[in-house]
Design a protein around this motif. Structure first.
Motif, PDB file in Angstrom:
ATOM      1  N   ALA A 100     -42.280  15.057  21.917  1.00 23.78           N
ATOM      2  CA  ALA A 100     -42.915  14.288  20.937  1.00 23.78           C
ATOM      3  C   ALA A 100     -43.264  15.413  19.940  1.00 23.78           C
ATOM      4  O   ALA A 100     -43.008  15.131  18.711  1.00 23.78           O
ATOM      5  CB  ALA A 100     -43.968  14.038  21.369  1.00 23.78           C
ATOM      6  N   LEU A 101     -43.792  16.619  20.263  1.00 21.09           N
ATOM      7  CA  LEU A 101     -43.980  17.807  19.430  1.00 21.09           C
ATOM      8  C   LEU A 101     -42.857  18.270  18.610  1.00 21.09           C
ATOM      9  O   LEU A 101     -42.910  18.695  17.566  1.00 21.09           O
ATOM     10  CB  LEU A 101     -44.450  18.920  20.204  1.00 21.09           C
ATOM     11  N   ARG A 102     -41.606  18.301  19.472  1.00 25.55           N
ATOM     12  CA  ARG A 102     -40.487  18.650  18.810  1.00 25.55           C
ATOM     13  C   ARG A 102     -40.014  17.520  17.533  1.00 25.55           C
ATOM     14  O   ARG A 102     -39.447  17.951  16.564  1.00 25.55           O
ATOM     15  CB  ARG A 102     -39.301  18.833  19.636  1.00 25.55           C
ATOM     16  N   LEU A 103     -40.159  16.335  17.847  1.00 28.61           N
ATOM     17  CA  LEU A 103     -39.811  15.420  16.953  1.00 28.61           C
ATOM     18  C   LEU A 103     -40.727  15.411  15.824  1.00 28.61           C
ATOM     19  O   LEU A 103     -40.550  15.021  14.717  1.00 28.61           O
ATOM     20  CB  LEU A 103     -39.835  13.872  17.624  1.00 28.61           C
ATOM     21  N   VAL A 104     -42.301  15.452  16.169  1.00 29.22           N
ATOM     22  CA  VAL A 104     -43.264  15.519  14.907  1.00 29.22           C
ATOM     23  C   VAL A 104     -43.115  16.650  14.143  1.00 29.22           C
ATOM     24  O   VAL A 104     -43.257  16.499  12.973  1.00 29.22           O
ATOM     25  CB  VAL A 104     -44.568  15.384  15.595  1.00 29.22           C
ATOM     26  N   ASN A 105     -42.589  17.847  14.810  1.00 26.70           N
ATOM     27  CA  ASN A 105     -42.812  19.076  13.848  1.00 26.70           C
ATOM     28  C   ASN A 105     -41.248  19.598  13.740  1.00 26.70           C
ATOM     29  O   ASN A 105     -41.287  20.981  13.575  1.00 26.70           O
ATOM     30  CB  ASN A 105     -43.651  20.044  14.789  1.00 26.70           C
ATOM     31  N   ALA A 106     -40.182  18.774  13.707  1.00 26.13           N
ATOM     32  CA  ALA A 106     -39.034  19.356  13.484  1.00 26.13           C
ATOM     33  C   ALA A 106     -38.877  19.957  12.013  1.00 26.13           C
ATOM     34  O   ALA A 106     -39.497  19.457  11.194  1.00 26.13           O
ATOM     35  CB  ALA A 106     -37.875  18.214  13.583  1.00 26.13           C
ATOM     36  N   GLU A 107     -37.835  20.730  11.846  1.00 28.12           N
ATOM     37  CA  GLU A 107     -37.665  21.269  10.752  1.00 28.12           C
ATOM     38  C   GLU A 107     -36.417  20.949  10.027  1.00 28.12           C
ATOM     39  O   GLU A 107     -35.506  20.737  10.845  1.00 28.12           O
ATOM     40  CB  GLU A 107     -37.563  23.030  10.883  1.00 28.12           C
ATOM     41  N   PRO A 108     -36.175  20.819   8.887  1.00 31.37           N
ATOM     42  CA  PRO A 108     -37.186  20.908   7.574  1.00 31.37           C
ATOM     43  C   PRO A 108     -38.028  19.587   7.414  1.00 31.37           C
ATOM     44  O   PRO A 108     -39.022  19.802   7.059  1.00 31.37           O
ATOM     45  CB  PRO A 108     -36.423  21.411   6.464  1.00 31.37           C
ATOM     46  N   GLN A 109     -37.544  18.560   7.934  1.00 31.73           N
ATOM     47  CA  GLN A 109     -38.227  17.409   7.959  1.00 31.73           C
ATOM     48  C   GLN A 109     -38.499  16.596   9.459  1.00 31.73           C
ATOM     49  O   GLN A 109     -37.967  16.967  10.137  1.00 31.73           O
ATOM     50  CB  GLN A 109     -37.584  16.396   7.299  1.00 31.73           C
ATOM     51  N   SER A 110     -39.883  16.094   9.667  1.00 36.00           N
ATOM     52  CA  SER A 110     -40.118  15.720  10.822  1.00 36.00           C
ATOM     53  C   SER A 110     -39.406  14.255  10.955  1.00 36.00           C
ATOM     54  O   SER A 110     -39.153  13.707   9.947  1.00 36.00           O
ATOM     55  CB  SER A 110     -41.671  15.457  10.962  1.00 36.00           C
TER      56      SER A 110
END
Lengths: 218, 77
Positions: A100-110
């Motif tokens: 969940a954290l990786r999806l929400v805080n993905a780079e450069p766009q969530s």
């Protein structure tokens, strides 16, 4: 609908179609990276965060007054740090929370932002596709306009919930950390545009009904 | 709708085809078919006048109110 308007609608339609395809490709890329090629070791996550110094209002005001006094009579500038951006790397035991954290805080766009942009572009493309000369009121567009409104309201609801959840999560890591999130950065709040779209959809539905009535008026 | 269009009855009485009527009143055959098959939601006075003139009849000969033939369509506005 004159030729100029038809030309603009056709141009926009293809623009949103291209944006939809680009969004679908970007989403595939993000999901592939999140599920199959995580950049960190298995139990480590990386989060973009901002830290605001834990100063009370009076201390901050005092710093600003000191800076103004230092600048008095001199033609120069002074930079006062209010918050700093960091990358937080830490262990996370729960696999579901990691994902969940990786999806929400993905780079450069969530990932949720990419999904929202994809849905927005696809809905606008479908709306424009059904706008034909002489037939401005398509029944399916009422539903699409409502979905567009719900999507924009959902974006703000997501932003508030995700920000609240990430802030609570980061509170355990260090003091004064806030997540870096780029949702809800438009001039007018997304939820307000969403509500307006729902109202427009109601008016559009009346247009569809009138067009249907006119169609069966002999 | 409880309003029934009796256009087919009048056409039979006058021994006139739908296409002949369409040509006489200058209305498309498709629109007259909508009227004849009771799918029409509204009839313009000008259309009614032209049909009455062509068939030499009164509006009451073409339209009939039959209670209990379905819900009345109310205007939302």
């Amino acid at each position: 609908m004159n030729r100029f308007t038809t030309g603009i609608i056709t141009g926009l339609r293809y623009l949103f179609l291209v944006a939809s395809v680009a969004g679908a490709l970007a989403l595939t890329f993000y999901l592939y990276r999140a599920f199959f090629v995580p950049e960190q070791p298995a139990d480590v996550i990386t989060l973009n965060v901002r830290q605001r110094p834990a100063l009370d209002w009076e201390t901050e005001l005092g710093q600003m007054q000191d800076a103004r006094q230092q600048l008095a009579g001199r033609d120069s500038a002074l930079l006062l740090p209010r918050s700093r951006s960091f990358v937080l790397v830490q262990h996370e035991a729960s696999a579901a929370r990691r994902l969940a954290l990786r999806l929400v805080n993905a780079e450069p766009q969530s990932v949720p932002r990419v999904v929202a942009a994809l849905l927005f572009c696809w809905l606008v493309y479908r709306i424009l596709r059904d706008l034909r000369p002489g037939q401005p009121f398509a029944p399916a567009n009422v539903r699409r306009l409502r979905w567009l409104g719900v999507l924009l309201i959902g974006c703000d609801v997501y932003y508030w919930l995700a920000h609240w959840w990430l802030s609570a999560y980061l509170a355990d890591a260090a003091a004064g950390l806030t997540p870096v999130m780029d949702f809800g950065s438009s001039l007018v709040a997304n939820w307000l545009i969403g509500v307006l779209l729902l109202l427009v959809a109601t008016g559009y539905q009346r247009g569809v009904e009138l067009a249907e009535d006119a169609e069966f008026t002999v | 709708m409880p309003i029934i269009v009796r256009l087919d009855v009048m056409l039979a009485r006058r021994k006139m085809s739908l296409s002949t009527l369409a040509a006489a009143v200058d209305i498309t055959l498709a629109n007259l078919s909508i009227l004849k098959s009771d799918k029409a939601k509204a009839v313009r006075f000008s259309t009614l006048e032209a049909i009455c003139k062509a068939l030499d009849c009164q509006p009451g000969d073409l339209l009939e109110y039959v209670p209990g033939e379905g819900p009345i369509a109310h205007d939302d506005g």
